[in-house]
Design an enzyme around this catalytic site. Sequence first.
Site, PDB file in Angstrom:
ATOM      1  N   LYS A 122      62.901 -30.491 -18.053  1.00 39.54           N
ATOM      2  CA  LYS A 122      61.629 -30.895 -18.670  1.00 39.54           C
ATOM      3  C   LYS A 122      60.514 -29.954 -18.214  1.00 39.54           C
ATOM      4  O   LYS A 122      59.620 -29.606 -18.958  1.00 39.54           O
ATOM      5  CB  LYS A 122      61.324 -32.325 -18.220  1.00 39.54           C
ATOM      6  CG  LYS A 122      60.031 -32.897 -18.731  1.00 39.54           C
ATOM      7  CD  LYS A 122      59.815 -34.307 -18.175  1.00 39.54           C
ATOM      8  CE  LYS A 122      58.559 -34.947 -18.724  1.00 39.54           C
ATOM      9  NZ  LYS A 122      58.316 -36.284 -18.144  1.00 39.54           N
ATOM     10  N   GLN A 123      60.576 -29.556 -16.920  1.00 39.76           N
ATOM     11  CA  GLN A 123      59.465 -28.816 -16.320  1.00 39.76           C
ATOM     12  C   GLN A 123      59.953 -27.995 -15.125  1.00 39.76           C
ATOM     13  O   GLN A 123      61.085 -28.158 -14.686  1.00 39.76           O
ATOM     14  CB  GLN A 123      58.408 -29.809 -15.855  1.00 39.76           C
ATOM     15  CG  GLN A 123      58.907 -30.782 -14.805  1.00 39.76           C
ATOM     16  CD  GLN A 123      58.087 -32.067 -14.767  1.00 39.76           C
ATOM     17  OE1 GLN A 123      58.489 -33.071 -15.315  1.00 39.76           O
ATOM     18  NE2 GLN A 123      56.961 -32.015 -14.099  1.00 39.76           N
ATOM     19  N   GLU A 132      62.142 -34.328 -14.568  1.00 42.08           N
ATOM     20  CA  GLU A 132      62.472 -35.742 -14.811  1.00 42.08           C
ATOM     21  C   GLU A 132      63.563 -35.944 -15.858  1.00 42.08           C
ATOM     22  O   GLU A 132      63.875 -37.076 -16.207  1.00 42.08           O
ATOM     23  CB  GLU A 132      61.201 -36.498 -15.186  1.00 42.08           C
ATOM     24  CG  GLU A 132      60.218 -36.548 -14.029  1.00 42.08           C
ATOM     25  CD  GLU A 132      58.998 -37.409 -14.306  1.00 42.08           C
ATOM     26  OE1 GLU A 132      58.726 -37.703 -15.487  1.00 42.08           O
ATOM     27  OE2 GLU A 132      58.320 -37.782 -13.329  1.00 42.08           O
ATOM     28  N   TRP A 171      51.571 -36.900  -8.114  1.00 43.40           N
ATOM     29  CA  TRP A 171      51.600 -35.629  -7.375  1.00 43.40           C
ATOM     30  C   TRP A 171      50.762 -34.576  -8.089  1.00 43.40           C
ATOM     31  O   TRP A 171      50.437 -33.540  -7.523  1.00 43.40           O
ATOM     32  CB  TRP A 171      53.041 -35.140  -7.219  1.00 43.40           C
ATOM     33  CG  TRP A 171      53.719 -34.643  -8.473  1.00 43.40           C
ATOM     34  CD1 TRP A 171      53.718 -35.239  -9.694  1.00 43.40           C
ATOM     35  CD2 TRP A 171      54.482 -33.445  -8.620  1.00 43.40           C
ATOM     36  NE1 TRP A 171      54.462 -34.502 -10.594  1.00 43.40           N
ATOM     37  CE2 TRP A 171      54.945 -33.401  -9.960  1.00 43.40           C
ATOM     38  CE3 TRP A 171      54.846 -32.414  -7.759  1.00 43.40           C
ATOM     39  CZ2 TRP A 171      55.734 -32.358 -10.455  1.00 43.40           C
ATOM     40  CZ3 TRP A 171      55.635 -31.380  -8.256  1.00 43.40           C
ATOM     41  CH2 TRP A 171      56.071 -31.360  -9.588  1.00 43.40           C
ATOM     42  N   ASP A 172      50.411 -34.855  -9.348  1.00 45.00           N
ATOM     43  CA  ASP A 172      49.555 -33.947 -10.116  1.00 45.00           C
ATOM     44  C   ASP A 172      48.328 -33.555  -9.286  1.00 45.00           C
ATOM     45  O   ASP A 172      47.857 -32.425  -9.345  1.00 45.00           O
ATOM     46  CB  ASP A 172      49.054 -34.623 -11.410  1.00 45.00           C
ATOM     47  CG  ASP A 172      50.176 -35.156 -12.295  1.00 45.00           C
ATOM     48  OD1 ASP A 172      51.204 -35.578 -11.747  1.00 45.00           O
ATOM     49  OD2 ASP A 172      50.017 -35.173 -13.525  1.00 45.00           O
TER      50      ASP A 172
HETATM   51  C1  BGC Z   1      55.718 -35.478 -15.542  1.00 41.93           C
HETATM   52  C2  BGC Z   1      55.374 -35.722 -14.089  1.00 41.93           C
HETATM   53  C3  BGC Z   1      53.899 -36.022 -13.985  1.00 41.93           C
HETATM   54  C4  BGC Z   1      53.513 -37.168 -14.899  1.00 41.93           C
HETATM   55  C5  BGC Z   1      52.019 -37.416 -14.911  1.00 41.93           C
HETATM   56  C6  BGC Z   1      55.289 -36.666 -16.371  1.00 41.93           C
HETATM   57  O1  BGC Z   1      55.537 -36.435 -17.717  1.00 41.93           O
HETATM   58  O2  BGC Z   1      57.099 -35.246 -15.702  1.00 41.93           O
HETATM   59  O3  BGC Z   1      55.704 -34.599 -13.325  1.00 41.93           O
HETATM   60  O4  BGC Z   1      53.575 -36.330 -12.680  1.00 41.93           O
HETATM   61  O5  BGC Z   1      53.904 -36.856 -16.220  1.00 41.93           O
HETATM   62  O6  BGC Z   1      51.327 -36.310 -15.372  1.00 41.93           O
END
Ligand code: BGC
Length: 775
Positions: A609-610, A496, A353-354
């Site tokens: 985490k984010q 996550e 999804w990035d």
């Molecule tokens: C993040 C995800 C991301 C992935 C790839 C993971 O560490 O939590 O949101 O899509 O890294 O960048």
Amino acid sequence: METAMQYLKEDPWKITEKTFDTKWLGKAEAIMCLGNGYLGMRSVTEEKYVGETRNLFVAGTFNKFDENEVTELPNVPDMIGMELLFDGERLDLSKGKYSNYSRVLNLRTGELTRSFQWKHGQINVELTFKRCVSFAQKHVFAQQVLVENLGKEVTLEIISGIDGQKTNSGSQHFTEGDKSLTENRFLQMMPKTTQSKIAFVLSTVHNLEKTEDCYDGTKKRIEMGRRKIYNRYWQTLAPNETLKLEKFSSVYTTIDKEHLGKTPQDLKKIALEELKEIRKNGYQELAKASAAAWDKEVWSVFPIKIKTENTLDQLAIHFAKYHLHVMTPAHDERMNIGAKGLSGEGYKGHTFWDTEIFMLPYFTFTHPEIAKKLVTYRYLGLAGAHKKATENGYQGAQFPWEAAWPEDGETTPVWGAADILTGLPTKIWSGFIEQHITSDVTYGIKQFIDVTNDQQFAWEKGYEVIFDTAIFWASRLEWSEENQRFEILDVVGPDEYKEHVDNNAFTNHTAHWNIQLAISLYEELKKNQPEQFAKLAEKLPLNEAYQEWQTKVAAIYLPQPNEAGIIPQDDTYLTKKEIDLTKYKNDSQVGTLFHEYNLEQVNEMQVSKQADVLLLLFLFENLFSKEEKRLNWDYYEPKTLHDSSLSLSTHAILAADLGEIALSYDLFQQAINIDMGENMLSSNEGIHAASLGGIWQMTVFGYGGVRCLDGQLRIEPHLPKAWEALEFGIMWHQQPLKIEVTQEGFTVTNHGEQAIEFIAFDKVYLLEEQIKITF
Ligand code: BGC
């Protein structure tokens, strides 16, 4: 932390390394990587060192090493490596003494230069290595090496060619393939990927000259080894003599779009002809043409200029744009951007999804033709998305969390890092239950259509994805008897660190939005474009789907703010225990929480985490009030570790929206340093593609105040104190706009033919030529 990187205050175009340390090879390899969207090359040194990661990737050439593994971008045989031996002594900076060392990536030209003086015993030489991956001819890269003898007479032996002993951390993706020498000069090797059967044609040629074209004194011999073909040269250098070596190399594959249907033998001939030509013209010509292409395709397109004393901010913009173009396969819509671009083995070259949420907006707003390729990739991925939905018992299009070749479907690996308590690998659940990717894809497509007004794309591809994803979501909803509503249970949201949660706010809201969008589109198209609508209805069961969407949409549970105004991230987040996160927040490394807890334990804490709820508030800001934003910011920001590089940019933009400009600028500084900064280990696996998209977003969405909301353009800039002025551009409905912002106000100039509308501070403006607004 110690650092070897230096950013020269006076130069916003250069990334410079001033000391060479084998502890930190990965940093320069990744952040100085070269490429052109077709090829991506880590900037390893010519001579080898223990700890290096010698990677060359070709976009889209995925291969599966073993049935139980997922597909990954294979590491192509090395053509950059060279051994240089002076009187039999191998060049090695950990031996003897070196001085005047620098390695510089010039972002503007895409050229990498390394130079130093090396003294070892009797040997005293000055070396300059230059290298570029051509931005003009996508298959080609070139090197130039100058060796100046500052000491006594010395014999120099050079070993250079093609080395196929490369692997992806041990996995060998290629058969050895034929090796050949043509016209006593051109070395070629033709390995093939073991499972996807993609044939590669690798070619290389050297030019060796003493100061003035004097090729004669050189002895040379062709040699072959297992998976290797190379030349060995010997040359004597008198005191003060200089030797120039140039090496030209190219890569072609049987999936190259412009050569589909050609045999490897055909490609071999094409490569040979091209190499003859570039060898004749020399390194300098190639580097010049490449720099000109960078200028035309990247630097002259909507340049961003910041008036500030902090040159690093301007450098960060150049750094981000440079890498976004190095990593993006603008030549082929069957490919997309990897989470680490083409700069490392991390995430196996897969697309997340990035792309839609972090990198795509840069292209949508400034390079719509490239953005179109990226969204078309998702359209081509519908087959894989159908496969995934069917496998899971759903209907419509469920996009894979990690994607490789469009038809592949899900490619997320199942097992990851060690669990410190059990000593076993941790299961990666995102491939199974991180489902918001499907509405993220729709979001990217909707934004692309709104910003570009590309009706052809919408009709031929975009609308179909919007409908097909809404069909998926309708089948995914679960009826709760107890709550008398539709819920989405057992998911991972953007955060996550919370697995198997029910009703993640981001997932539920975006699924609802996706269905609602399909409903309005259905109604509008049916009424206003009946013929076109009929074509879509032939492909998809739209009438039945519409009935279902309508009965379900109003009953979808949308987590609402509680009495304190906080939107619960999921059903249980707010009831979990809170811990003191100061230590982890202040750590320069990410993920240090896992040195003390395992994921199961982290799952039970109020730690993110984010950005999750806050990302929802940013992407769908029309759905929430400013007050809600403020309260949720205050609640979630302290609980967010920013352990994902996708997080800081969102927080920086929201802080700016909330008027917390100083805080926002502080987050901006942290965000631009994810790769460029002093943490010498953070980029080992590759650069952080999403954070680079985030740098552009913080600038244009954050400080430039640009948003596309419900199809309308809004511009409400607010600059950090450190910036006197900001100038940038965007393409809106095919009209190029230039926006100049100062601390006092801003000017929008329309360089197109047609007037456009935009909103600023609740007022609608019709922009014909220029509008000035003071704060
Ligand atoms: C993040 C995800 C991301 C992935 C790839 C993971 O560490 O939590 O949101 O899509 O890294 O960048």
